[in-house]
Motif scaffolding. Structure first.
Motif, PDB file in Angstrom:
ATOM      1  N   TYR A  69      65.386  36.832  46.735  1.00  0.00           N
ATOM      2  CA  TYR A  69      64.617  37.764  46.508  1.00  0.00           C
ATOM      3  C   TYR A  69      63.188  37.030  46.899  1.00  0.00           C
ATOM      4  CZ  TYR A  69      61.570  41.464  44.431  1.00  0.00           C
ATOM      5  OH  TYR A  69      60.642  42.481  44.464  1.00  0.00           O
ATOM      6  N   PRO A  70      62.504  38.039  47.909  1.00  0.00           N
ATOM      7  CA  PRO A  70      61.420  37.482  48.706  1.00  0.00           C
ATOM      8  C   PRO A  70      59.854  37.593  48.042  1.00  0.00           C
ATOM      9  CG  PRO A  70      61.692  39.877  49.599  1.00  0.00           C
ATOM     10  CD  PRO A  70      62.687  39.504  48.419  1.00  0.00           C
ATOM     11  N   ALA A  71      59.901  38.126  46.842  1.00  0.00           N
ATOM     12  CA  ALA A  71      58.524  37.944  46.125  1.00  0.00           C
ATOM     13  C   ALA A  71      58.443  37.685  44.903  1.00  0.00           C
ATOM     14  CB  ALA A  71      58.262  39.691  46.206  1.00  0.00           C
ATOM     15  N   SER A  72      57.227  37.583  44.127  1.00  0.00           N
ATOM     16  CA  SER A  72      57.024  37.299  42.846  1.00  0.00           C
ATOM     17  C   SER A  72      57.084  38.261  41.753  1.00  0.00           C
ATOM     18  CB  SER A  72      55.567  36.505  42.880  1.00  0.00           C
ATOM     19  OG  SER A  72      55.474  35.191  43.613  1.00  0.00           O
ATOM     20  N   VAL A  73      56.842  39.484  42.366  1.00  0.00           N
ATOM     21  CA  VAL A  73      56.617  40.773  41.270  1.00  0.00           C
ATOM     22  C   VAL A  73      57.483  41.895  42.132  1.00  0.00           C
ATOM     23  CG1 VAL A  73      55.115  42.342  40.424  1.00  0.00           C
ATOM     24  CG2 VAL A  73      54.360  40.147  40.746  1.00  0.00           C
ATOM     25  N   CYS A  74      58.432  42.269  41.078  1.00  0.00           N
ATOM     26  CA  CYS A  74      59.357  43.428  41.420  1.00  0.00           C
ATOM     27  C   CYS A  74      58.431  44.761  41.284  1.00  0.00           C
ATOM     28  CB  CYS A  74      60.534  43.693  40.846  1.00  0.00           C
ATOM     29  SG  CYS A  74      61.914  42.101  40.972  1.00  0.00           S
ATOM     30  N   VAL A  75      58.151  45.443  42.429  1.00  0.00           N
ATOM     31  CA  VAL A  75      57.204  46.589  42.334  1.00  0.00           C
ATOM     32  C   VAL A  75      58.080  47.820  42.664  1.00  0.00           C
ATOM     33  CG1 VAL A  75      55.203  47.626  43.014  1.00  0.00           C
ATOM     34  CG2 VAL A  75      55.296  45.150  42.960  1.00  0.00           C
ATOM     35  N   SER A  76      58.476  48.638  41.839  1.00  0.00           N
ATOM     36  CA  SER A  76      59.337  49.695  41.794  1.00  0.00           C
ATOM     37  C   SER A  76      58.496  51.064  41.681  1.00  0.00           C
ATOM     38  CB  SER A  76      60.484  49.549  41.091  1.00  0.00           C
ATOM     39  OG  SER A  76      60.990  48.293  40.988  1.00  0.00           O
ATOM     40  N   VAL A  77      58.487  51.986  42.554  1.00  0.00           N
ATOM     41  CA  VAL A  77      57.666  53.054  42.397  1.00  0.00           C
ATOM     42  C   VAL A  77      58.515  54.257  42.264  1.00  0.00           C
ATOM     43  CG1 VAL A  77      55.709  54.614  43.582  1.00  0.00           C
ATOM     44  CG2 VAL A  77      56.022  52.060  43.748  1.00  0.00           C
ATOM     45  N   ASN A  78      58.143  55.321  41.342  1.00  0.00           N
ATOM     46  CA  ASN A  78      58.834  56.655  41.047  1.00  0.00           C
ATOM     47  C   ASN A  78      60.157  56.642  40.934  1.00  0.00           C
ATOM     48  OD1 ASN A  78      56.236  57.458  41.184  1.00  0.00           O
ATOM     49  ND2 ASN A  78      56.310  58.111  43.411  1.00  0.00           N
ATOM     50  N   ASP A  79      60.942  57.222  41.984  1.00  0.00           N
ATOM     51  CA  ASP A  79      62.400  56.858  41.804  1.00  0.00           C
ATOM     52  C   ASP A  79      63.141  55.673  41.951  1.00  0.00           C
ATOM     53  OD1 ASP A  79      62.270  56.701  44.450  1.00  0.00           O
ATOM     54  OD2 ASP A  79      63.726  58.115  45.046  1.00  0.00           O
ATOM     55  N   GLU A  80      62.305  54.540  42.272  1.00  0.00           N
ATOM     56  CA  GLU A  80      62.771  53.132  42.399  1.00  0.00           C
ATOM     57  C   GLU A  80      62.976  52.622  40.881  1.00  0.00           C
ATOM     58  OE1 GLU A  80      60.737  52.447  46.729  1.00  0.00           O
ATOM     59  OE2 GLU A  80      60.006  51.243  45.091  1.00  0.00           O
ATOM     60  N   VAL A  81      64.178  52.300  40.333  1.00  0.00           N
ATOM     61  CA  VAL A  81      64.472  51.630  39.268  1.00  0.00           C
ATOM     62  C   VAL A  81      63.833  50.350  39.195  1.00  0.00           C
ATOM     63  CG1 VAL A  81      66.443  51.341  37.557  1.00  0.00           C
ATOM     64  CG2 VAL A  81      66.509  53.287  39.185  1.00  0.00           C
ATOM     65  N   VAL A  82      64.290  49.347  39.736  1.00  0.00           N
ATOM     66  CA  VAL A  82      64.106  47.945  39.685  1.00  0.00           C
ATOM     67  C   VAL A  82      64.245  47.344  41.016  1.00  0.00           C
ATOM     68  CG1 VAL A  82      64.719  47.455  37.080  1.00  0.00           C
ATOM     69  CG2 VAL A  82      66.480  47.296  39.069  1.00  0.00           C
ATOM     70  N   HIS A  83      63.669  45.933  41.061  1.00  0.00           N
ATOM     71  CA  HIS A  83      64.087  45.202  42.250  1.00  0.00           C
ATOM     72  C   HIS A  83      63.348  45.710  43.618  1.00  0.00           C
ATOM     73  CE1 HIS A  83      67.400  43.284  40.010  1.00  0.00           C
ATOM     74  NE2 HIS A  83      66.463  43.370  39.412  1.00  0.00           N
ATOM     75  N   GLY A  84      62.365  46.676  43.426  1.00  0.00           N
ATOM     76  CA  GLY A  84      61.387  47.155  44.695  1.00  0.00           C
ATOM     77  C   GLY A  84      60.953  45.836  45.343  1.00  0.00           C
ATOM     78  N   ILE A  85      61.005  45.943  46.540  1.00  0.00           N
ATOM     79  CA  ILE A  85      60.516  44.661  47.409  1.00  0.00           C
ATOM     80  C   ILE A  85      59.020  45.174  47.974  1.00  0.00           C
ATOM     81  CG2 ILE A  85      60.631  43.191  49.412  1.00  0.00           C
ATOM     82  CD1 ILE A  85      63.709  43.440  49.326  1.00  0.00           C
ATOM     83  N   PRO A  86      58.040  44.333  47.341  1.00  0.00           N
ATOM     84  CA  PRO A  86      56.573  44.565  47.866  1.00  0.00           C
ATOM     85  C   PRO A  86      56.644  44.735  49.370  1.00  0.00           C
ATOM     86  CG  PRO A  86      56.595  43.076  46.118  1.00  0.00           C
ATOM     87  CD  PRO A  86      58.072  43.087  46.581  1.00  0.00           C
ATOM     88  N   THR A  87      55.672  45.726  49.665  1.00  0.00           N
ATOM     89  CA  THR A  87      55.423  45.916  51.470  1.00  0.00           C
ATOM     90  C   THR A  87      54.145  46.309  51.632  1.00  0.00           C
ATOM     91  OG1 THR A  87      56.031  47.339  53.120  1.00  0.00           O
ATOM     92  CG2 THR A  87      56.618  47.824  51.130  1.00  0.00           C
ATOM     93  N   LYS A  88      53.466  45.835  52.856  1.00  0.00           N
ATOM     94  CA  LYS A  88      52.202  46.337  53.103  1.00  0.00           C
ATOM     95  C   LYS A  88      52.213  47.716  53.413  1.00  0.00           C
ATOM     96  CE  LYS A  88      51.599  44.375  57.668  1.00  0.00           C
ATOM     97  NZ  LYS A  88      52.767  43.606  57.843  1.00  0.00           N
TER      98      LYS A  88
END
Ligand code: MF3
Ligand code: CO
Length: 253
Positions: free
Chosen positions: A64-83
């Motif tokens: 997993y490439p990040a420190s914080v899993c960021v999951s928006v709206n229909d994303e449940v978990v483990h969203g990968i942060p991106t610019k």
């Protein structure tokens, strides 16, 4: 399955880790605003974690490439942060964070609204949080694990929500994931008997629609199959002979 019982010294360290993690969440929440990217959130989160002398436990965990899993709206978990992904008004964003303090892990998640959110989103976030509290009413020495799972799902399902089945909570300590697994949905077998000194990460993931989820192409981001909103709430707790102690709880959340 063997569930470790933490010594008094270990419990002190887990308390310290949890206290720091609560502050990380509080500090990061204050920084959330419309227009920021999910990568901005990760960068800030990592900075805050390190400012407390902790290591971000998710970074490089199974790749997993990040420190914080960021999951928006229909994303449940483990969203990968991106610019490329920017928060907009009305979004709900789940932040899942793990820290390691002197070798001990703490794991907690919160879901926040950006600006004004729909009534549906507001209720989903509030009820997901409440489902955690319904569950831990049973986190007591002598009870069995399924009492926690059953209470979470009974509460969430009473609103017609879908309780995610493909991901579960877990024991936690010197490892991020330890025995036992802690499902958020009703169980037929009663599971392990709880003992004082067990430390558990209880983390309901609740969908406004059906419980089905799928994995995106990045092999991490979990989304609801019907694209309904999803919320996540998690704390690391300590089982005692009385009320459980919520190690990662802050005054604010
Ligand atoms: N709270 C999540 C879990 O317990 C976070 C893990 S994300 C990972 O599984 F990147 F570390 F895998
Ligand atoms: Co967890």
């Amino acid at each position: 399955m063997s569930v470790s019982i933490k010594s008094a010294r270990e419990i002190e360290l887990m308390r310290a880790a949890g206290k720091i993690l609560a502050k990380v969440h509080d500090n990061l929440k204050k920084e959330l605003r419309e227009g920021m990217s999910t990568l901005d959130i990760d960068r800030l989160g990592e900075e805050i974690i390190r400012s407390y002398g902790c290591i971000p436990s998710f970074k490089n965990y199974n790749g997993y490439p990040a420190s914080v899993c960021v999951s928006v709206n229909d994303e449940v978990v483990h969203g990968i942060p991106t610019k490329k992904r920017h928060l907009k008004e009305g979004d709900i964003v789940s932040l899942d964070i793990g820290v390691i303090y002197k070798g001990y892990h703490s794991d907690a998640a919160r879901t926040h609204g950006i600006g004004e959110v729909s009534k549906e989103a507001e209720l989903l976030m509030e009820r997901t949080r409440q489902s955690f509290f319904e569950g831990i009413k049973y986190a007591k020495e002598g009870n069995h694990l399924h009492q926690i799972s059953n209470a979470i799902s009974a509460y969430a399902e009473s609103f017609g929500y879908g309780v995610v089945r493909d991901l579960v909570g877990h024991g936690i300590g010197t490892n991020l994931h330890e025995d036992p697994q802690i499902p958020n949905f009703a169980q037929k077998s009663r599971g392990v008997r709880l003992k004082a000194g067990m430390t558990l990460a209880i983390e309901p993931m609740i969908n406004a629609g059906r419980f089905d989820v799928e994995w995106q192409e990045d092999d991490w981001t979990v989304v609801t199959q019907d694209h309904s909103l999803s919320a996540h709430y998690e704390n690391t707790i300590l089982v005692t002979s009385g009320e459980p102690e919520i190690l990662s709880l802050s005054a604010a959340m």
